[in-house]
Motif scaffolding. Structure first.
Motif, short mmCIF file in Angstrom:
data_model
loop_
_atom_site.label_atom_id
_atom_site.label_comp_id
_atom_site.label_asym_id
_atom_site.label_seq_id
_atom_site.Cartn_x
_atom_site.Cartn_y
_atom_site.Cartn_z
N PHE A 1 0.85 -1.20 0.00
CA PHE A 1 0.00 0.00 0.00
C PHE A 1 0.88 1.25 0.00
CE2 PHE A 1 -2.10 -3.25 2.73
CZ PHE A 1 -3.18 -3.57 1.90
N PRO A 2 1.70 1.43 -1.02
CA PRO A 2 2.69 2.52 -0.98
C PRO A 2 2.08 3.91 -0.89
CG PRO A 2 2.54 1.58 -3.19
CD PRO A 2 1.76 0.69 -2.29
N THR A 3 1.01 4.14 -1.66
CA THR A 3 0.42 5.48 -1.66
C THR A 3 -0.33 5.76 -0.37
OG1 THR A 3 0.14 5.21 -4.06
CG2 THR A 3 -0.95 7.09 -3.03
N ALA A 4 -1.09 4.79 0.10
CA ALA A 4 -1.85 4.97 1.34
C ALA A 4 -0.93 5.21 2.53
CB ALA A 4 -2.73 3.75 1.60
N VAL A 5 0.15 4.46 2.60
CA VAL A 5 1.09 4.60 3.72
C VAL A 5 1.78 5.96 3.65
CG1 VAL A 5 3.22 3.74 4.75
CG2 VAL A 5 1.43 2.13 4.04
N VAL B 1 0.84 8.84 1.98
CA VAL B 1 -0.07 9.97 2.15
C VAL B 1 -0.65 9.98 3.57
CG1 VAL B 1 -2.23 11.00 1.39
CG2 VAL B 1 -0.61 10.09 -0.29
N GLY B 2 -1.03 8.82 4.07
CA GLY B 2 -1.58 8.75 5.42
C GLY B 2 -0.60 9.23 6.46
N SER B 3 0.67 8.87 6.30
CA SER B 3 1.70 9.31 7.25
C SER B 3 1.90 10.82 7.18
CB SER B 3 3.01 8.59 6.95
OG SER B 3 2.88 7.19 7.13
N ALA B 4 1.93 11.35 5.95
CA ALA B 4 2.12 12.79 5.78
C ALA B 4 0.94 13.58 6.36
CB ALA B 4 2.30 13.12 4.30
N ALA B 5 -0.27 13.10 6.08
CA ALA B 5 -1.45 13.80 6.58
C ALA B 5 -1.52 13.73 8.10
CB ALA B 5 -2.71 13.20 5.96
N GLY B 6 -1.25 12.55 8.67
CA GLY B 6 -1.29 12.41 10.11
C GLY B 6 -0.28 13.31 10.80
N ALA B 7 0.92 13.42 10.21
CA ALA B 7 1.94 14.29 10.79
C ALA B 7 1.53 15.75 10.69
CB ALA B 7 3.27 14.06 10.07
#
Length: 253
Positions: free
Chosen positions: A208-212, A214-220
């Protein structure tokens, strides 16, 4: 979910528009419809719509439930009454901002403020508008903000509906996010700290390269899984961008 217009139509209209005649003889009524509405709104704001019953309103007013039936026949009419009366606080300034986009933005923010201040409004289905004086005035005010753009009457209605539907959906998510901590007993940070170790076992960046990423960037960026204020601002701008193209096309017809 509660539905407006579930009570007696004639009594509902009389209550909403103040058409019930006052008795000319006899003692002055102990209560007014406004007293009842204000008390019911206060209960709804503090405890939610489910807490609003004629018995509870009567208790808070220090009267018997039976005495309220002379004013409001049932909870169905009471809900219509408070859902209209609460919009007395909806701002409708005479000096509206210049430009339709600024006017619609002001309207969107006013609607969001109402929902966040009175979350129980989201529990009343919006598909059957309450035919009361406050909501009628609100609708008229919102339509006038785009009355000089060359849109058809139906298009004007659709534009106002689009903005209000967007705000209602965004407000619902914001209310849910605000309640999450009190309802679950966990902050967003605590929730993430509890789930992160387990998720790390299954969230494979190769799968899940894109989800991981983008999700990490958004969460940060947000410090949480979701930022309702930022999401609202972003969505409102994109909505108005789309309407700007629609309005420009209408002006060239």
């Amino acid at each position: 979910m509660d539905y407006s217009g579930s009570g007696d139509p004639q009594r509902t209209i009389e209550l909403l528009w103040g058409l019930t005649p006052r008795p000319k003889r006899g003692p002055k009524p102990k209560l007014t419809v406004d007293d009842i509405a204000k008390t019911a709104i206060r209960i709804a704001d503090l405890e939610g719509l489910a807490a609003v019953t004629l018995r509870r309103v009567a208790d808070d007013l220090g009267v018997t439930a039976m005495s309220l039936y002379g004013y409001v026949p049932s909870k169905a009419e009471l809900l219509d009454l408070i859902a209209d009366r609460v919009y007395r606080d909806y701002p409708m300034p005479d000096g509206s901002p210049s430009g339709w986009r600024a006017r619609l933005e002001t309207i969107a923010r006013a609607n969001r403020t109402m929902y966040l201040a009175h979350p129980w409004l989201l529990q009343i289905a919006a598909s059957r508008p309450i035919p009361g004086p406050q909501l009628t005035a609100k609708y008229d005010y919102e339509l006038r903000s785009i009355d000089d753009l060359g849109l058809s009457d139906t298009e004007m209605d659709l534009v106002v509906t689009l903005v209000n539907d967007y705000v209602r959906g965004a407000a619902r998510t914001a209310v849910d996010a605000a309640r999450a901590e009190s309802e679950t007993g966990r902050t967003d940070r605590q929730w993430w700290d509890a789930y992160e170790p387990a998720l790390a076992q299954v969230l494979d960046p190769a799968r899940f390269p894109t989800a991981v990423r983008v999700g990490s960037a958004a969460g940060a960026e947000y410090g949480a899984a979701y930022d309702p204020d930022r999401a609202f601002e972003f969505g409102l701008d994109r909505l108005l961008d789309g309407l700007e193209r629609f309005v420009d096309a209408a002006e060239t017809r």
